[in-house]
Design a protein around this motif. Structure first.
Motif, PDB file in Angstrom:
ATOM      1  N   PHE A   1      30.324  41.637  45.191  1.00 54.06           N
ATOM      2  CA  PHE A   1      29.419  42.063  43.187  1.00 54.06           C
ATOM      3  C   PHE A   1      28.852  43.612  43.454  1.00 54.06           C
ATOM      4  O   PHE A   1      29.428  43.983  42.827  1.00 54.06           O
ATOM      5  N   ASP A   2      27.447  43.131  44.568  1.00 51.27           N
ATOM      6  CA  ASP A   2      26.918  44.812  44.355  1.00 51.27           C
ATOM      7  C   ASP A   2      27.474  46.020  44.720  1.00 51.27           C
ATOM      8  O   ASP A   2      27.831  45.480  45.811  1.00 51.27           O
ATOM      9  N   GLU A   3      27.366  46.989  44.040  1.00 47.46           N
ATOM     10  CA  GLU A   3      27.930  48.180  44.906  1.00 47.46           C
ATOM     11  C   GLU A   3      29.327  48.122  44.664  1.00 47.46           C
ATOM     12  O   GLU A   3      30.138  49.458  45.243  1.00 47.46           O
TER      13      GLU A   3
ATOM     14  N   SER B   1      30.128  36.959  47.228  1.00 52.33           N
ATOM     15  CA  SER B   1      29.072  37.960  46.991  1.00 52.33           C
ATOM     16  C   SER B   1      28.091  36.591  47.208  1.00 52.33           C
ATOM     17  O   SER B   1      27.530  35.658  47.440  1.00 52.33           O
ATOM     18  N   ASP B   2      26.703  37.947  48.429  1.00 52.13           N
ATOM     19  CA  ASP B   2      25.892  37.148  48.865  1.00 52.13           C
ATOM     20  C   ASP B   2      24.644  37.849  47.430  1.00 52.13           C
ATOM     21  O   ASP B   2      23.521  37.954  48.114  1.00 52.13           O
TER      22      ASP B   2
ATOM     23  N   ILE C   1      34.049  31.767  42.125  1.00 53.87           N
ATOM     24  CA  ILE C   1      32.765  33.073  42.277  1.00 53.87           C
ATOM     25  C   ILE C   1      32.149  31.970  43.812  1.00 53.87           C
ATOM     26  O   ILE C   1      31.759  30.688  43.676  1.00 53.87           O
ATOM     27  N   PHE C   2      32.550  32.107  44.644  1.00 50.61           N
ATOM     28  CA  PHE C   2      31.366  32.034  45.469  1.00 50.61           C
ATOM     29  C   PHE C   2      31.003  32.898  46.161  1.00 50.61           C
ATOM     30  O   PHE C   2      30.009  33.801  46.491  1.00 50.61           O
ATOM     31  N   THR C   3      29.024  32.213  45.576  1.00 51.61           N
ATOM     32  CA  THR C   3      27.812  32.855  46.310  1.00 51.61           C
ATOM     33  C   THR C   3      27.049  32.112  46.049  1.00 51.61           C
ATOM     34  O   THR C   3      26.932  30.669  46.281  1.00 51.61           O
ATOM     35  N   ASN C   4      25.611  32.412  46.263  1.00 50.95           N
ATOM     36  CA  ASN C   4      24.155  31.688  46.396  1.00 50.95           C
ATOM     37  C   ASN C   4      24.103  30.363  45.087  1.00 50.95           C
ATOM     38  O   ASN C   4      24.225  31.020  44.106  1.00 50.95           O
ATOM     39  N   PRO C   5      23.991  29.208  45.392  1.00 47.31           N
ATOM     40  CA  PRO C   5      23.262  28.464  44.012  1.00 47.31           C
ATOM     41  C   PRO C   5      22.595  28.902  43.231  1.00 47.31           C
ATOM     42  O   PRO C   5      20.944  29.220  44.211  1.00 47.31           O
TER      43      PRO C   5
END
Length: 282
Positions: free
Chosen positions: A45-47, A135-136, A158-162
């Motif tokens: 996601f980021d950048e 994404s982190d 989407i796998f990321t921090n809840p």
């Protein structure tokens, strides 16, 4: 960061507690996923999708557009998720509202050509691409941005921090999982996510693998999952960003050790050009 040891990262980490199918990580309801897709493509996601770090954008909604020194001094390497929890608590204490946070995220610009790439994927026959975000960042940021631009329907998972806004309007953030990779942030090793997801989906597909697995990223933590790719798969590192430099270093130090094909990108249109080529093949 991983630059201190490029080659000891995530190639065969022990399985962490739990799998990747936590309920919070499902971007849609419990409908069974389609099992006829030819290609599996992961996006950071980021950048990668957005042209900056979404966490950093939160500074702009802080009073005066800066975070206090005492708060910045609490950051510890590999513990960014915990630091962001403190930042979000501080913003809530200063009266920053969910509307302000979502509005800031919605304004994040896409990376060059990424909107074109998203529209290209949306236009393809449904049997071609299974699209995943890993994404982190966090679920609120990612879903807010994808929904605002109309790209959310493209992503199966989407796998990321809840994350969620609590009754007081504070954005509550939690780590994605625990793991035993020494080179990744404590809250997420993307290689574990990618490896477990691919294995799970192949089982659900009756043992039938994807024709190719593709990974589009930019950061050092995107180097880890790119090591899980096989010959015939494709890694798309953003040109001259850490993922690209780490792949180059590995190829120079250990030729042939990096298994996947490498297609650096400056624009999403560079990715489209490669996708068009693999779609032309039977």
């Amino acid at each position: 960061m991983m630059r201190d040891s490029v080659f000891n990262c995530c190639v065969s980490p022990p399985h962490p507690p739990g799998g990747v199918e936590e309920p919070q990580q499902r971007s849609r309801a419990q409908a069974p996923p389609p099992n006829d897709r030819r290609f599996l493509i992961f996006f950071d996601f980021d950048e990668t999708l957005v042209d900056e770090c979404s966490d950093d954008s939160m500074v702009t909604v802080a009073p005066g557009g800066v975070l206090p020194g005492w708060l910045k001094d609490t950051y510890r390497p590999g513990r960014y998720n915990e630091y962001m929890q403190r930042v979000l608590a501080y913003l809530a204490e200063q009266g920053v509202t969910p509307v302000a946070i979502r509005g800031t995220v919605e304004k994040l610009p896409p990376c060059p050509g990424i909107a074109t790439l998203m529209h290209f994927l949306l236009s393809q026959p449904s049997r071609d691409f299974e699209v995943i975000c890993v994404s982190d960042a966090n679920m609120v940021f990612i879903e807010t941005w994808l929904q605002h631009l109309g790209f959310h329907p493209l992503f199966l998972r989407i796998f990321t921090n809840p994350a969620h806004f609590d009754d007081n309007g504070q954005l509550q953030l939690r780590p994605f999982h625990s793991h035993e990779c020494l080179r990744c942030p404590a809250n997420m090793c993307k290689a574990v996510v990618v490896r477990q997801y691919v294995a799970q989906r192949v089982r659900e597909r009756g043992g039938r693998p994807y024709q190719k697995v593709l990974y589009v990223g930019d950061g050092a933590n995107d180097f880890c999952p790119s090591l899980t790719l096989s010959p015939g798969d494709i890694a798309f590192p953003r040109c001259d960003f850490p993922m690209h430099k780490l792949i180059q270093e590995m190829e120079e130090a250990k030729p042939g050790e990096f298994k996947a094909s490498v297609v650096p990108w400056n624009s999403g249109e560079d990715v489209i050009n490669t996708l068009r080529k693999i779609l032309e093949r039977p």
